[in-house]
Motif scaffolding. Structure first.
Motif, short mmCIF file in Angstrom:
data_model
loop_
_atom_site.label_atom_id
_atom_site.label_comp_id
_atom_site.label_asym_id
_atom_site.label_seq_id
_atom_site.Cartn_x
_atom_site.Cartn_y
_atom_site.Cartn_z
N GLY A 48 0.78 -1.22 0.00
CA GLY A 48 0.00 0.00 0.00
C GLY A 48 0.81 1.27 0.00
N THR A 49 2.16 1.18 0.00
CA THR A 49 2.96 2.40 0.02
C THR A 49 3.11 2.99 -1.37
OG1 THR A 49 4.97 1.05 -0.16
CG2 THR A 49 4.24 1.66 2.05
N PHE A 50 2.87 2.21 -2.40
CA PHE A 50 2.90 2.74 -3.76
C PHE A 50 1.96 1.93 -4.65
CE2 PHE A 50 6.40 -0.29 -3.50
CZ PHE A 50 6.15 -1.11 -4.58
N LEU A 51 1.56 2.57 -5.73
CA LEU A 51 0.67 1.96 -6.71
C LEU A 51 1.43 1.82 -8.02
CD1 LEU A 51 -2.14 1.18 -7.93
CD2 LEU A 51 -2.46 3.62 -8.35
N SER A 52 1.39 0.64 -8.60
CA SER A 52 2.09 0.38 -9.87
C SER A 52 1.12 0.43 -11.03
CB SER A 52 2.80 -0.97 -9.83
OG SER A 52 3.86 -0.97 -8.91
N ALA A 53 1.57 1.04 -12.12
CA ALA A 53 0.77 1.10 -13.34
C ALA A 53 1.71 0.99 -14.53
CB ALA A 53 -0.02 2.40 -13.42
N SER A 54 1.26 0.27 -15.55
CA SER A 54 2.09 0.07 -16.74
C SER A 54 1.82 1.16 -17.77
CB SER A 54 1.80 -1.30 -17.36
OG SER A 54 2.13 -2.33 -16.45
N GLY A 55 2.81 1.43 -18.58
CA GLY A 55 2.68 2.42 -19.63
C GLY A 55 3.79 2.28 -20.65
N PRO A 280 3.53 7.02 -5.38
CA PRO A 280 3.41 6.95 -3.92
C PRO A 280 1.96 7.16 -3.50
CG PRO A 280 4.34 9.06 -4.60
CD PRO A 280 4.24 8.22 -5.85
N THR A 281 1.52 6.32 -2.54
CA THR A 281 0.15 6.43 -2.03
C THR A 281 0.18 6.39 -0.51
OG1 THR A 281 -0.15 4.03 -2.13
CG2 THR A 281 -0.84 5.30 -4.05
N VAL A 282 -0.93 6.71 0.09
CA VAL A 282 -1.03 6.70 1.54
C VAL A 282 -1.11 5.26 2.03
CG1 VAL A 282 -2.41 7.42 3.52
CG2 VAL A 282 -2.21 8.91 1.52
N LYS A 283 -0.29 4.91 3.02
CA LYS A 283 -0.28 3.55 3.54
C LYS A 283 -1.54 3.28 4.34
CE LYS A 283 2.52 0.30 6.22
NZ LYS A 283 3.75 0.11 6.99
#
Length: 359
Positions: A48-55, A280-283
């Motif tokens: 939950g500390t970061f979100l992964s996305a492909s591009g 980065p996202t909120v944990k």
């Protein structure tokens, strides 16, 4: 006596056959060497500390060159990989019809110029006569109207020439900026149609990544956020910054587009390379995840699994249900639990039941 000898011979035969069977069983015993492997133990990691996305990586300045006119391609002056300067001619399209139209327009201008000059003389003459009371108001009005119409016809012919000259710019295709030709969609002799891409030109140096974010996560993405971009081909990471967050998913199938500008890098980046952006996202609480390396995952069609270690010290393929990818790791939703051992690498080919030797 003969009966006893017969029984003894029969028992001896049975024993001989049994011993041969035992030898056959011993012969099929698996004596293949054990495959040396390295194992790891599943552990729950806080997520939950970061979100992964492909591009995909693309140049900031990129343009598909097209034309507004229809015609055959006469000549292509560049090839893929050539560097071009702004204003440099790239393609010429047959413009015979435009040349004929230009000749007609020039003839119209010549005619309109002569008519305007004659009308202007009459206008000046009748104006002077009217001032001397030698011409009526009706005559002056007629001459004035004829003068204004001749002037308008001359201006219309000149504007038509501007239109034809503008059309010539679409028959002689030029580079919109300094860059490199990265693609060619047409060849000499082909018919160019309005809006059809002819060449692709990019300005190398500045790159960006366009990533698609689901509705459930888009509110966690903020402008000007510093992100880490993992590039697959060179297997390296580059820092980036969120410069644009779309506020609508109307035409993108429920996915929101996020644009990330990449920092200057020493790596040789190319448009089209796949990248994974870590935002980065909120944990959150209770976000422990079971993560395993992507390299340990075995794929068979649509199925994904991992080799585990059985009680008899052999490889055992376990099918998994996978979740999101986090950098070089993937989340395991089911199929593995904490504290289980799984094989991360092997020095030989693995299969179900293969003997292994843990290094």
């Amino acid at each position: 006596m003969q009966t006893k000898l017969y029984l003894i011979a029969l028992i001896t035969l049975v024993i001989t056959i049994s011993s041969c069977g035992s030898e056959d069983k011993k012969a099929v015993t698996d004596n293949s060497p054990a495959v040396a492997v390295k194992v790891n133990t599943v552990s729950e990691q806080s997520g939950g500390t970061f979100l992964s996305a492909s591009g995909k990586i693309e140049a900031v300045n990129s343009a598909n060159i097209s034309t507004r006119m229809m015609g055959y391609v006469d000549k292509i002056y560049v090839q893929v990989g050539d560097k071009v300067n702004k204003g440099q001619q790239l393609i010429s399209i047959n413009n015979t019809d435009l040349s004929a139209k230009l000749a007609q327009v020039n003839a119209s201008i010549t005619e309109a110029t002569a008519a305007f000059a004659n009308a202007e003389k009459d206008y000046k003459r009748y104006t002077a006569l009217f001032n001397e009371n030698s011409a009526s108001q009706k005559e002056l009005d007629d001459i004035t109207a004829n003068y204004n119409m001749a002037k308008a016809r001359l201006e219309g012919a000149k504007q038509m020439k501007n239109e034809v000259n503008a059309q010539f710019s679409y028959s002689n295709i030029r580079a919109p900026f300094n860059g490199v030709v990265t693609n060619k969609f047409i060849k000499v002799g082909d018919m160019a149609n309005p809006g059809m891409p002819l060449l692709e030109v990019e300005s190398p140096g500045d790159f960006q990544v366009l990533a698609m974010i689901p509705e459930s996560e888009i509110l966690q993405i903020k402008d000007d956020s510093e992100v880490l971009v993992l590039i697959k081909t060179p297997n390296e990471s580059v820092q980036g910054k969120v410069v644009e967050v779309s506020t609508s998913a109307k035409n993108t199938g429920g996915q929101y587009m996020v644009k990330v500008m990449l920092d200057k890098s020493e790596y040789n980046l190319l448009s089209g390379m796949y990248a994974t952006v870590q935002f980065p996202t909120v944990k959150k609480k209770n976000t422990n995840k079971v993560l395993i390396p992507l390299d340990a995952v075995v794929h068979n069609g649509q199925l994904a699994g991992v080799y585990t270690v059985s009680e008899s010290n052999t490889a055992l393929l376990r099918w998994l249900r996978l979740g999101r990818t986090y950098g070089d790791s993937v989340e395991v939703l089911s199929g593995l639990s904490a504290e289980e051992d799984y094989i991360i690498s092997a020095e030989g080919k693995l299969f179900n039941g293969a003997k292994i030797s843990i290094q």
